[in-house]
Design a protein around this motif. Structure first.
Motif, PDB file in Angstrom:
ATOM      1  N   PRO A 398      42.710   3.550 -42.601  1.00  0.00           N
ATOM      2  CA  PRO A 398      42.283   2.874 -41.761  1.00  0.00           C
ATOM      3  C   PRO A 398      41.131   3.599 -41.506  1.00  0.00           C
ATOM      4  N   ALA A 399      41.095   4.672 -41.134  1.00  0.00           N
ATOM      5  CA  ALA A 399      39.999   5.459 -40.748  1.00  0.00           C
ATOM      6  C   ALA A 399      38.417   5.391 -41.952  1.00  0.00           C
ATOM      7  N   HIS A 400      39.437   5.549 -42.802  1.00  0.00           N
ATOM      8  CA  HIS A 400      38.290   5.678 -44.036  1.00  0.00           C
ATOM      9  C   HIS A 400      38.382   4.411 -44.469  1.00  0.00           C
ATOM     10  N   ARG A 401      38.910   3.623 -43.895  1.00  0.00           N
ATOM     11  CA  ARG A 401      38.337   1.735 -44.088  1.00  0.00           C
ATOM     12  C   ARG A 401      37.202   1.909 -43.617  1.00  0.00           C
ATOM     13  N   ARG A 402      37.377   1.989 -42.178  1.00  0.00           N
ATOM     14  CA  ARG A 402      36.640   1.474 -41.386  1.00  0.00           C
ATOM     15  C   ARG A 402      35.101   2.209 -41.675  1.00  0.00           C
ATOM     16  N   ALA A 403      35.190   3.448 -41.642  1.00  0.00           N
ATOM     17  CA  ALA A 403      33.634   3.975 -42.190  1.00  0.00           C
ATOM     18  C   ALA A 403      33.345   3.671 -43.324  1.00  0.00           C
ATOM     19  N   ARG A 404      34.089   3.415 -44.382  1.00  0.00           N
ATOM     20  CA  ARG A 404      33.427   2.465 -45.679  1.00  0.00           C
ATOM     21  C   ARG A 404      32.614   0.910 -45.238  1.00  0.00           C
ATOM     22  N   VAL A 405      33.289   0.350 -43.833  1.00  0.00           N
ATOM     23  CA  VAL A 405      32.939  -0.744 -43.922  1.00  0.00           C
ATOM     24  C   VAL A 405      31.479  -1.065 -42.936  1.00  0.00           C
ATOM     25  N   LEU A 406      31.314   0.120 -42.089  1.00  0.00           N
ATOM     26  CA  LEU A 406      30.701   0.601 -41.749  1.00  0.00           C
ATOM     27  C   LEU A 406      29.454   1.108 -42.284  1.00  0.00           C
ATOM     28  N   ALA A 407      29.797   1.327 -43.277  1.00  0.00           N
ATOM     29  CA  ALA A 407      28.689   2.047 -44.666  1.00  0.00           C
ATOM     30  C   ALA A 407      27.852   0.629 -44.574  1.00  0.00           C
ATOM     31  N   ILE A 408      28.661   0.152 -45.315  1.00  0.00           N
ATOM     32  CA  ILE A 408      27.732  -0.802 -46.314  1.00  0.00           C
ATOM     33  C   ILE A 408      27.218  -2.156 -44.985  1.00  0.00           C
ATOM     34  N   LEU A 409      28.033  -2.160 -43.705  1.00  0.00           N
ATOM     35  CA  LEU A 409      27.462  -2.793 -42.585  1.00  0.00           C
ATOM     36  C   LEU A 409      25.694  -2.311 -42.318  1.00  0.00           C
ATOM     37  N   ALA A 410      25.908  -0.984 -42.348  1.00  0.00           N
ATOM     38  CA  ALA A 410      24.676  -0.335 -42.294  1.00  0.00           C
ATOM     39  C   ALA A 410      23.604  -0.787 -43.118  1.00  0.00           C
ATOM     40  N   GLU A 411      24.244  -0.186 -44.292  1.00  0.00           N
ATOM     41  CA  GLU A 411      23.340  -0.297 -45.530  1.00  0.00           C
ATOM     42  C   GLU A 411      22.737  -2.155 -45.970  1.00  0.00           C
ATOM     43  N   LEU A 414      22.636  -4.290 -40.594  1.00  0.00           N
ATOM     44  CA  LEU A 414      23.280  -4.634 -39.490  1.00  0.00           C
ATOM     45  C   LEU A 414      23.979  -3.758 -38.734  1.00  0.00           C
ATOM     46  N   GLU A 415      24.032  -3.937 -37.697  1.00  0.00           N
ATOM     47  CA  GLU A 415      24.904  -3.007 -36.942  1.00  0.00           C
ATOM     48  C   GLU A 415      26.197  -3.035 -36.680  1.00  0.00           C
ATOM     49  N   ALA A 416      26.402  -1.795 -36.197  1.00  0.00           N
ATOM     50  CA  ALA A 416      28.438  -1.751 -35.548  1.00  0.00           C
ATOM     51  C   ALA A 416      28.979  -2.611 -35.028  1.00  0.00           C
ATOM     52  N   VAL A 417      28.413  -3.117 -33.776  1.00  0.00           N
ATOM     53  CA  VAL A 417      28.834  -3.881 -32.958  1.00  0.00           C
ATOM     54  C   VAL A 417      29.216  -5.563 -33.743  1.00  0.00           C
ATOM     55  N   SER A 418      28.698  -5.467 -34.764  1.00  0.00           N
ATOM     56  CA  SER A 418      28.712  -6.830 -35.337  1.00  0.00           C
ATOM     57  C   SER A 418      30.651  -7.119 -36.394  1.00  0.00           C
ATOM     58  N   LEU A 419      30.869  -5.836 -36.038  1.00  0.00           N
ATOM     59  CA  LEU A 419      32.738  -6.017 -36.614  1.00  0.00           C
ATOM     60  C   LEU A 419      33.217  -6.302 -35.804  1.00  0.00           C
ATOM     61  N   ASP A 420      33.516  -6.845 -34.280  1.00  0.00           N
ATOM     62  CA  ASP A 420      34.129  -7.492 -33.510  1.00  0.00           C
ATOM     63  C   ASP A 420      34.023  -8.913 -33.146  1.00  0.00           C
ATOM     64  N   ARG A 421      32.611  -9.519 -34.095  1.00  0.00           N
ATOM     65  CA  ARG A 421      32.187 -10.622 -33.595  1.00  0.00           C
ATOM     66  C   ARG A 421      32.461 -11.627 -34.977  1.00  0.00           C
ATOM     67  N   TYR A 422      32.435 -12.937 -34.839  1.00  0.00           N
ATOM     68  CA  TYR A 422      32.976 -13.781 -35.630  1.00  0.00           C
ATOM     69  C   TYR A 422      31.552 -14.926 -36.284  1.00  0.00           C
ATOM     70  N   PRO A 423      32.070 -14.901 -37.570  1.00  0.00           N
ATOM     71  CA  PRO A 423      30.981 -15.883 -38.894  1.00  0.00           C
ATOM     72  C   PRO A 423      29.991 -16.576 -37.488  1.00  0.00           C
TER      73      PRO A 423
END
Length: 543
Positions: A398-411, A414-423
């Protein structure tokens, strides 16, 4: 600006706010403009700038939650705010008519066209005369065989025909002012050119004024006498069209004008190996009729398509609606049954079983036209992006998966705060970035992009195209870029394939095809696009 004494419509210090949970939300913040008889004024700006809300306020069509205030809102010197309901009904349609953005939503799906036109026409006791008037209206807007079309339902007409029906309804009582709200959004380039020519002709023949609401700057350059640029509910610049396009005064206007796609195609990358090939691919859908649903014919959605796409390159697929572009993409994804040869990186897609296709779909991803409908409204952005990793068994930690999600968001910006928001909490451009991130997180080799920018504002479109170019350069991606917007295709594609009625009519390098199209159909497409972008023919701008 015209003085109120010479104006057909005068809007002075219009303010609109909506009651929300957190109090009043300001949508329009004190705008003023006038429209003279026979003049076209364009309200230009991105989604959310307040253009449509201001137009609806003119006709008193806003919901009860809206609070509308104005120092002056007059039509032919009559205050709209003090009109009785009967006077307002007479104003709508008779004096001021509106053409809405989406004709399929604006037309009643259960009524034939004749009934809907009859409601817009003056009362008539003679049914034959009423039908003749309705047919005359359709003929005025250029619909072929108008008498037969009167008995059709909206879903039986094309997008361009439905838009013409809306225009016919708006013109039923020969209004003095027509409000056109994004009248060509999502239409093919040839249909756009036809609708704009129609509006120009009708304006001239009927002496009609027009309030044009749009984010399409080439359309404004062709159609408008004067332009008001809106941002965040305010008019930041107002000028005649000729001056604004040559010497924009406000920084935001310059940003909008600088958002038009690059007229030059991208440089071709160094010679790379072939990634995708198709040979004589066909996708035919049966036409079934009768109680036994026997097959009486076939719709040849894709009919004998052969193509080659190399790693790191973009193949643009263009054509009008119904030409088979999207069906071709779906066939490559094996979402439709097809015949013919399809090979991806040497693997035969037609012979791949479900397990093999599951692995291949990690390498072939798709980004759809409407990101809102393709993103689950019940999942957070973090869950949406992580879903593909879980399905394909990637990053089980899960930790590695979250890191990969954060990395693609940045690419994708989009900011990390987007993770817990809805479309629904994101803009259209942000949702498209999320859709691109969902595809990119699996590190594919091929992206099928199906009209990824058609519903976006120009400035947002420019951002998405810039992002796609960067991702292609950084990751060596191949793109199958499906679009009817030739400006976008020219800015993105190394090669272009033109489709019509399921067939490929022309194919070649972008620069060569745009410079010297060989086939009459391609020539018509490019001529329509050039007409829209340059304001060819009779232009009212700056008159």
């Amino acid at each position: 600006m015209n003085t109120p004494a010479t104006s057909l419509l005068a809007v002075e210090n219009l303010r609109i706010a909506f009651h929300g949970e957190g109090g009043l939300v300001e949508a329009v913040r004190g705008i003023s403009f006038t429209i003279a008889p026979g003049e076209t004024l364009a309200l230009v700006g991105e989604s959310g700038s307040g253009k449509t809300v201001a137009a609806l306020a003119i006709l008193d069509l806003l919901p009860p939650s809206a609070r509308v205030e104005a120092d002056g809102l007059r039509f032919r010197e009559r205050r709209i705010a003090t009109m009785h309901p009967e006077e307002l009904r007479a104003l709508r349609g008779s004096d001021v008519a509106m053409v809405f953005q989406e004709p399929m939503t604006a037309l009643n799906p259960v009524y034939p066209i004749f009934r809907q036109l009859a409601e817009a026409l003056p009362p008539e006791t003679d049914a034959r005369r009423l039908r003749a008037q309705a047919a005359e209206l359709l003929e005025l807007t250029g619909i072929d065989n108008p008498n037969a079309r009167l008995d059709a339902f909206p879903h039986q007409l094309s997008g361009g025909q439905r838009q013409r029906v809306l225009i016919a309804m708006a013109l039923a009582r020969r209004p003095a002012l027509l409000i056109a709200d994004e009248p060509t959004t999502a239409l093919d380039v040839t249909i756009q050119a036809q609708i704009l020519e129609l509006l120009t002709r009708l304006r001239r023949e009927l002496g009609m004024a027009m309030l044009l609401i749009t984010h399409d700057l080439p359309m404004v350059r062709k159609m408008a006498d004067r332009v008001c640029v809106m941002r965040h509910g305010r008019i930041v610049e107002a000028a005649d069209a000729a001056t604004l396009f040559v010497a924009p005064g406000h920084p935001y206007t310059r940003v909008l004008l600088g958002s038009l796609p690059d007229p030059e195609p991208p440089p071709r990358p160094a010679q790379t190996s072939v990634l995708l090939t198709t040979r004589e691919v066909c996708c035919h859908f049966p036409i079934k009729r009768g109680v036994l649903k026997r097959t009486v014919g076939w719709i040849k959605a894709v009919d004998g398509i052969t193509l080659t796409l190399r790693k790191g390159e973009t193949l643009g697929v263009v054509g009008e609606s119904g030409s088979g572009k999207t069906t071709l993409g779906e066939s490559i994804l094996r979402l439709n049954e097809s015949i013919g040869e399809m090979r991806f990186d040497g693997l035969d897609l037609q012979k791949a079983d479900r397990a093999a296709m599951r692995l291949l779909r990690r390498r072939i991803q798709v980004v759809f036209q409407d990101p809102f409908s393709s993103l689950s409204p019940r999942m957070t952005i973090g869950d949406i992006l992580a879903e593909g990793l879980e399905i394909h068994g990637l990053e089980p930690d899960p930790a590695h998966r979250r890191a990969r999600v954060l990395a693609i968001l940045a690419e994708v910006g989009l900011e990390a705060v987007s993770l817990d928001r809805y479309p629904h909490q994101f803009s259209g451009g942000q949702r498209q970035r999320i859709a691109i991130a969902r595809a990119m997180i699996l590190q594919p080799d091929l992206l099928i992009l199906d009209e990824p920018t058609s519903a976006l504002d120009l400035s947002v479109q420019a951002q998405i195209l810039k992002l796609l170019k960067k991702l292609q350069t950084d990751h060596g991606l191949a793109y199958l870029f499906i679009s009817h917007d030739l400006r976008v295709i020219r800015a993105m594609a190394h090669e272009v394939m033109v489709m019509q009625n399921g067939c490929m009519v022309e194919h070649g390098p972008t620069r060569e095809l745009f410079a010297a199209p060989r086939q009459p159909y391609t020539q018509r497409l490019l001529a329509a696009a050039l007409h829209l972008s340059t304001g060819g023919g009779e232009s009212s701008g700056g008159s």
